[in-house]
Motif scaffolding. Structure first.
Motif, PDB file in Angstrom:
ATOM      1  N   ARG A  99       0.823  -1.207   0.000  1.00 45.44           N
ATOM      2  CA  ARG A  99       0.000   0.000   0.000  1.00 45.44           C
ATOM      3  C   ARG A  99       0.856   1.256   0.000  1.00 45.44           C
ATOM      4  O   ARG A  99       0.556   2.225  -0.688  1.00 45.44           O
ATOM      5  CB  ARG A  99      -0.935   0.016   1.196  1.00 45.44           C
TER       6      ARG A  99
ATOM      7  N   ARG B  41      -6.083  -2.656  -5.393  1.00 47.72           N
ATOM      8  CA  ARG B  41      -6.937  -1.813  -4.565  1.00 47.72           C
ATOM      9  C   ARG B  41      -8.311  -2.441  -4.360  1.00 47.72           C
ATOM     10  O   ARG B  41      -8.893  -2.319  -3.291  1.00 47.72           O
ATOM     11  CB  ARG B  41      -7.037  -0.428  -5.175  1.00 47.72           C
TER      12      ARG B  41
ATOM     13  N   GLU C 219      -7.998  -4.865  -1.609  1.00 44.93           N
ATOM     14  CA  GLU C 219      -8.038  -4.215  -0.305  1.00 44.93           C
ATOM     15  C   GLU C 219      -9.478  -3.966   0.118  1.00 44.93           C
ATOM     16  O   GLU C 219      -9.827  -4.132   1.283  1.00 44.93           O
ATOM     17  CB  GLU C 219      -7.285  -2.888  -0.340  1.00 44.93           C
TER      18      GLU C 219
ATOM     19  N   SER D 218      -9.903   0.262   2.475  1.00 40.72           N
ATOM     20  CA  SER D 218      -8.952   1.222   3.001  1.00 40.72           C
ATOM     21  C   SER D 218      -9.688   2.507   3.348  1.00 40.72           C
ATOM     22  O   SER D 218     -10.368   3.079   2.511  1.00 40.72           O
ATOM     23  CB  SER D 218      -7.877   1.513   1.958  1.00 40.72           C
ATOM     24  N   ASN D 219      -9.556   2.922   4.581  1.00 47.54           N
ATOM     25  CA  ASN D 219     -10.178   4.162   5.006  1.00 47.54           C
ATOM     26  C   ASN D 219      -9.237   5.338   4.836  1.00 47.54           C
ATOM     27  O   ASN D 219      -9.506   6.416   5.349  1.00 47.54           O
ATOM     28  CB  ASN D 219     -10.622   4.073   6.466  1.00 47.54           C
ATOM     29  N   ARG D 220      -8.143   5.128   4.144  1.00 46.88           N
ATOM     30  CA  ARG D 220      -7.171   6.200   3.947  1.00 46.88           C
ATOM     31  C   ARG D 220      -7.840   7.369   3.236  1.00 46.88           C
ATOM     32  O   ARG D 220      -8.579   7.193   2.273  1.00 46.88           O
ATOM     33  CB  ARG D 220      -6.014   5.677   3.090  1.00 46.88           C
TER      34      ARG D 220
ATOM     35  N   ARG E 240     -12.392   9.139   0.716  1.00 42.69           N
ATOM     36  CA  ARG E 240     -11.939   7.830   1.181  1.00 42.69           C
ATOM     37  C   ARG E 240     -11.509   7.002  -0.025  1.00 42.69           C
ATOM     38  O   ARG E 240     -12.190   6.961  -1.044  1.00 42.69           O
ATOM     39  CB  ARG E 240     -13.048   7.104   1.929  1.00 42.69           C
ATOM     40  N   GLU E 241     -10.377   6.329   0.138  1.00 46.95           N
ATOM     41  CA  GLU E 241      -9.835   5.520  -0.952  1.00 46.95           C
ATOM     42  C   GLU E 241     -10.837   4.456  -1.392  1.00 46.95           C
ATOM     43  O   GLU E 241     -11.030   4.220  -2.578  1.00 46.95           O
ATOM     44  CB  GLU E 241      -8.525   4.868  -0.511  1.00 46.95           C
ATOM     45  N   ARG E 242     -11.525   3.837  -0.437  1.00 50.85           N
ATOM     46  CA  ARG E 242     -12.471   2.777  -0.800  1.00 50.85           C
ATOM     47  C   ARG E 242     -13.649   3.319  -1.614  1.00 50.85           C
ATOM     48  O   ARG E 242     -14.194   2.623  -2.453  1.00 50.85           O
ATOM     49  CB  ARG E 242     -12.958   2.045   0.439  1.00 50.85           C
TER      50      ARG E 242
END
Length: 88
Positions: free
Chosen positions: A7, A25, A28, A34-36, A75-77
């Motif tokens: 990541r 991704r 993930e 991913s909450n990035r 959010r990435e997701r």
């Protein structure tokens, strides 16, 4: 630990192979996501558009934005889910 390194590598290096990056991704996301939080500039790089376009059109595209103070974050997701639904 390898997942964390992957990541971090993806966050730092631009994707050379779009399908491989997207598959990583999406993997993930399937594992909980991913909450990035991504900046509009990072989203613009990912979508291959300008930062101004992201800021002006994210609502029209149906992207959920988070406000951190007065800053806009994504959010990435949510970005992966958007790409998956649009380009599947």
């Amino acid at each position: 630990m390898d997942g964390v390194r992957a990541r971090l590598r993806l966050a730092v290096e631009p994707c050379r192979n779009w399908n491989a990056c997207l598959a990583t991704r999406i993997g993930e996301i399937m594992q909980g996501g991913s909450n990035r939080l991504l900046t509009p500039a990072e989203v613009a790089d990912w979508l291959k558009v300008s930062e101004v376009t992201v800021k002006n059109r994210y609502r029209k595209w149906g992207l959920k934005a988070q406000k951190v103070g007065r800053l806009l974050r994504f959010r990435e997701r949510d970005i992966v889910a958007y790409l998956d639904s649009r380009y599947d």
